[in-house]
Design an enzyme around this catalytic site. Structure first.
Site, PDB file in Angstrom:
ATOM      1  N   GLU A 155       0.825  -1.204   0.000  1.00  0.00           N
ATOM      2  CA  GLU A 155       0.000   0.000   0.000  1.00  0.00           C
ATOM      3  C   GLU A 155       0.864   1.260   0.000  1.00  0.00           C
ATOM      4  O   GLU A 155       0.560   2.235  -0.691  1.00  0.00           O
ATOM      5  CB  GLU A 155      -0.922   0.014   1.226  1.00  0.00           C
ATOM      6  CG  GLU A 155      -1.917  -1.140   1.280  1.00  0.00           C
ATOM      7  CD  GLU A 155      -1.412  -2.304   2.099  1.00  0.00           C
ATOM      8  OE1 GLU A 155      -2.223  -2.917   2.806  1.00  0.00           O
ATOM      9  OE2 GLU A 155      -0.188  -2.597   2.045  1.00  0.00           O
ATOM     10  N   CYS A 195      -2.847  -3.510   7.202  1.00  0.00           N
ATOM     11  CA  CYS A 195      -2.489  -3.697   8.603  1.00  0.00           C
ATOM     12  C   CYS A 195      -2.985  -2.521   9.452  1.00  0.00           C
ATOM     13  O   CYS A 195      -3.122  -1.397   8.979  1.00  0.00           O
ATOM     14  CB  CYS A 195      -0.984  -3.876   8.759  1.00  0.00           C
ATOM     15  SG  CYS A 195       0.013  -2.479   8.218  1.00  0.00           S
ATOM     16  N   ALA A 241      17.679 -42.380 -10.240  1.00  0.00           N
ATOM     17  CA  ALA A 241      19.079 -42.715 -10.512  1.00  0.00           C
ATOM     18  C   ALA A 241      19.162 -44.148 -10.988  1.00  0.00           C
ATOM     19  O   ALA A 241      18.268 -44.970 -10.738  1.00  0.00           O
ATOM     20  CB  ALA A 241      19.935 -42.528  -9.260  1.00  0.00           C
ATOM     21  N   ALA A 268      21.177 -47.943 -11.121  1.00  0.00           N
ATOM     22  CA  ALA A 268      21.661 -48.808 -10.047  1.00  0.00           C
ATOM     23  C   ALA A 268      23.044 -48.391  -9.570  1.00  0.00           C
ATOM     24  O   ALA A 268      23.394 -48.589  -8.398  1.00  0.00           O
ATOM     25  CB  ALA A 268      21.686 -50.259 -10.523  1.00  0.00           C
ATOM     26  N   TRP A 322      21.987 -36.069 -15.986  1.00  0.00           N
ATOM     27  CA  TRP A 322      20.766 -35.411 -15.514  1.00  0.00           C
ATOM     28  C   TRP A 322      19.561 -36.212 -15.969  1.00  0.00           C
ATOM     29  O   TRP A 322      19.496 -36.634 -17.127  1.00  0.00           O
ATOM     30  CB  TRP A 322      20.665 -33.983 -16.054  1.00  0.00           C
ATOM     31  CG  TRP A 322      21.725 -33.085 -15.516  1.00  0.00           C
ATOM     32  CD1 TRP A 322      22.872 -32.730 -16.135  1.00  0.00           C
ATOM     33  CD2 TRP A 322      21.725 -32.428 -14.243  1.00  0.00           C
ATOM     34  NE1 TRP A 322      23.596 -31.869 -15.346  1.00  0.00           N
ATOM     35  CE2 TRP A 322      22.906 -31.659 -14.168  1.00  0.00           C
ATOM     36  CE3 TRP A 322      20.837 -32.386 -13.176  1.00  0.00           C
ATOM     37  CZ2 TRP A 322      23.228 -30.880 -13.058  1.00  0.00           C
ATOM     38  CZ3 TRP A 322      21.159 -31.614 -12.083  1.00  0.00           C
ATOM     39  CH2 TRP A 322      22.340 -30.869 -12.030  1.00  0.00           C
ATOM     40  N   ARG A 326      12.703 -22.242  -6.705  1.00  0.00           N
ATOM     41  CA  ARG A 326      13.505 -21.866  -5.540  1.00  0.00           C
ATOM     42  C   ARG A 326      13.330 -20.382  -5.227  1.00  0.00           C
ATOM     43  O   ARG A 326      13.193 -19.987  -4.067  1.00  0.00           O
ATOM     44  CB  ARG A 326      14.990 -22.146  -5.802  1.00  0.00           C
ATOM     45  CG  ARG A 326      15.396 -23.603  -5.815  1.00  0.00           C
ATOM     46  CD  ARG A 326      16.886 -23.730  -6.112  1.00  0.00           C
ATOM     47  NE  ARG A 326      17.311 -25.127  -6.156  1.00  0.00           N
ATOM     48  CZ  ARG A 326      18.558 -25.524  -6.425  1.00  0.00           C
ATOM     49  NH1 ARG A 326      19.492 -24.605  -6.669  1.00  0.00           N
ATOM     50  NH2 ARG A 326      18.865 -26.802  -6.440  1.00  0.00           N
ATOM     51  N   ASP A 376      25.286 -35.319  -3.164  1.00  0.00           N
ATOM     52  CA  ASP A 376      25.356 -34.337  -4.254  1.00  0.00           C
ATOM     53  C   ASP A 376      26.225 -33.116  -3.960  1.00  0.00           C
ATOM     54  O   ASP A 376      26.596 -32.400  -4.891  1.00  0.00           O
ATOM     55  CB  ASP A 376      23.943 -33.849  -4.606  1.00  0.00           C
ATOM     56  CG  ASP A 376      23.051 -34.956  -5.136  1.00  0.00           C
ATOM     57  OD1 ASP A 376      23.588 -36.022  -5.503  1.00  0.00           O
ATOM     58  OD2 ASP A 376      21.826 -34.755  -5.189  1.00  0.00           O
ATOM     59  N   LEU A 378      13.697 -38.367   2.940  1.00  0.00           N
ATOM     60  CA  LEU A 378      13.077 -37.186   3.543  1.00  0.00           C
ATOM     61  C   LEU A 378      11.709 -36.932   2.924  1.00  0.00           C
ATOM     62  O   LEU A 378      10.749 -36.611   3.640  1.00  0.00           O
ATOM     63  CB  LEU A 378      13.976 -35.963   3.349  1.00  0.00           C
ATOM     64  CG  LEU A 378      13.408 -34.624   3.815  1.00  0.00           C
ATOM     65  CD1 LEU A 378      13.036 -34.656   5.292  1.00  0.00           C
ATOM     66  CD2 LEU A 378      14.390 -33.494   3.525  1.00  0.00           C
TER      67      LEU A 378
END
Length: 364
Positions: free
Chosen positions: A54, A77, A164, A166, A172, A186, A202, A301
């Site tokens: 604003e 706000c 990936a 074996a 890539w 990102r 990596d 993860l």
């Protein structure tokens, strides 16, 4: 809702998106000021959260703000922080009408901004493009309402779900256009996060490259024992851009000292056995102000976050390749006993990125 209101609010939402990944812990807000059908001011939340949208739009509009309509993607706000309340600024500028998309759930605002505008005699229209605005600021809303950041999980796999061969070869799987799209993702998040396995395999730097990024996301490694050392690329660049190490109470003390010397920020979180308590870990990130976290793996993860129901969106890049069962799976074990227990996702968008396909899915 008039077509004009919708068009101007859509414009404000596009402006607000420019702040994603740059203004945490503040919301990424957009504002448009319209006088007699003509746009006289535009603004969006600036890096670091100040100035607010604003304020930027009013500065651009100047005297033309008097009697104008202001379109704002979030309730202005009403509290004094590092800057005066935006609701007061709109009143002082003499705007005649304010159109908003969302009520701010922050308890310091929570309707007080709208009330202040109405008390000053300004016409207020609420909930214009509310659904779109809620999606645009899902990270801010989740942090305020649930004390957790929004988590976007990225996977890049072959058609048969492998990341990936074996032998471990993975560069890539997807093409250059997909890698550039990942960098753009990102850039729109506050932080990029990986697990210790991916960090060790990596040695990534997790920065945004080749997009002229004015700021870099926080780089986060979840590493219960601090196996990943400060001699890494992240460690060597920790003083140039923030690196946070989330570790457990039994982390290696020598490794911790190495990270401190390198400029890393060590954050101890609760652990469950040999693994971090992921809910506790993400709450710790929210406590530090993060609203949007981009998780780039690895498979263990990713599976743990999915099992804990901590993922909001999956972005899947699929390459036209086949590796076979001997390759590494893109997602770790979920320990399912029946198909009915499988997490459900809703397809939001599909687009071709170079030779690959990017699909975006929301978790139910």
């Amino acid at each position: 809702m008039s077509e004009a209101d919708r068009a101007h609010m859509a414009h404000a939402l596009r402006l607000g998106a420019r702040g994603l990944g740059r203004c945490w812990p503040n919301p990424a807000v957009g504002a448009v000021i319209v006088q007699s059908g003509r746009i006289v001011g535009r603004g969006w939340t600036q890096p670091g959260g100040r100035p607010h949208a604003e304020t930027m739009a009013l500065q651009q509009a100047g005297a033309l703000a008097k009697g104008a309509t202001a379109y704002v993607t979030l309730e202005p706000c009403a509290h004094h922080g590092k800057t005066p309340p935006c609701a007061d600024a709109l009143v002082a500028a003499g705007v005649a009408r304010v159109v908003t998309a969302l009520t701010d759930p922050d308890p310091r605002v929570a309707g007080r901004g709208h009330a202040r505008l109405r008390a000053a005699g300004i016409e207020v229209t609420e909930c214009v493009m509310e659904t779109e605005a809620r999606e645009a600021n899902a990270g801010f809303l989740k942090r305020v309402e649930r004390c957790l950041p929004l988590v976007t999980l990225k996977l890049a796999t072959t058609l048969d779900g492998r990341i990936a061969t074996a032998s471990g070869e993975s560069r890539w799987i997807t093409g250059e256009a997909s890698r550039r799209a990942v960098h753009a993702l990102r850039l729109s998040h506050d932080a990029v996060m990986v697990g210790s396995g991916t960090a060790l395999a990596d040695d990534p730097d997790l920065t945004v490259r080749d997009l002229g990024a004015p700021t870099q996301p926080v780089r986060i490694v979840l590493d219960s024992g601090l196996r990943f050392g400060a001699q890494s690329r992240l460690g060597r660049s920790a003083k140039q851009g923030p690196v946070w190490l989330l570790h457990g109470p039994k982390a290696d003390a020598q490794a911790a000292e190495g990270w401190r010397a390198a400029g890393g920020d060590l954050i101890q979180v609760a652990a469950k056995g040999d693994h971090l308590d992921l809910t506790f870990a993400l709450k710790s990130l929210a406590d530090r102000g993060l609203t949007r976290v981009f998780c780039e793996g690895g498979g263990g993860l990713a599976a743990a976050l999915v099992k804990a129901r901590l993922v909001d969106e999956l972005v899947l890049f699929t390459a036209g390749k086949l590796i076979g069962a001997e390759g590494s799976a893109g997602l770790g074990a979920l320990a399912l006993t029946s198909l009915a227990d499988a997490p459900g996702l809703k397809l939001r968008r599909v687009e071709q990125i170079g030779a690959d396909v990017m699909s975006r899915w929301a978790f139910d």
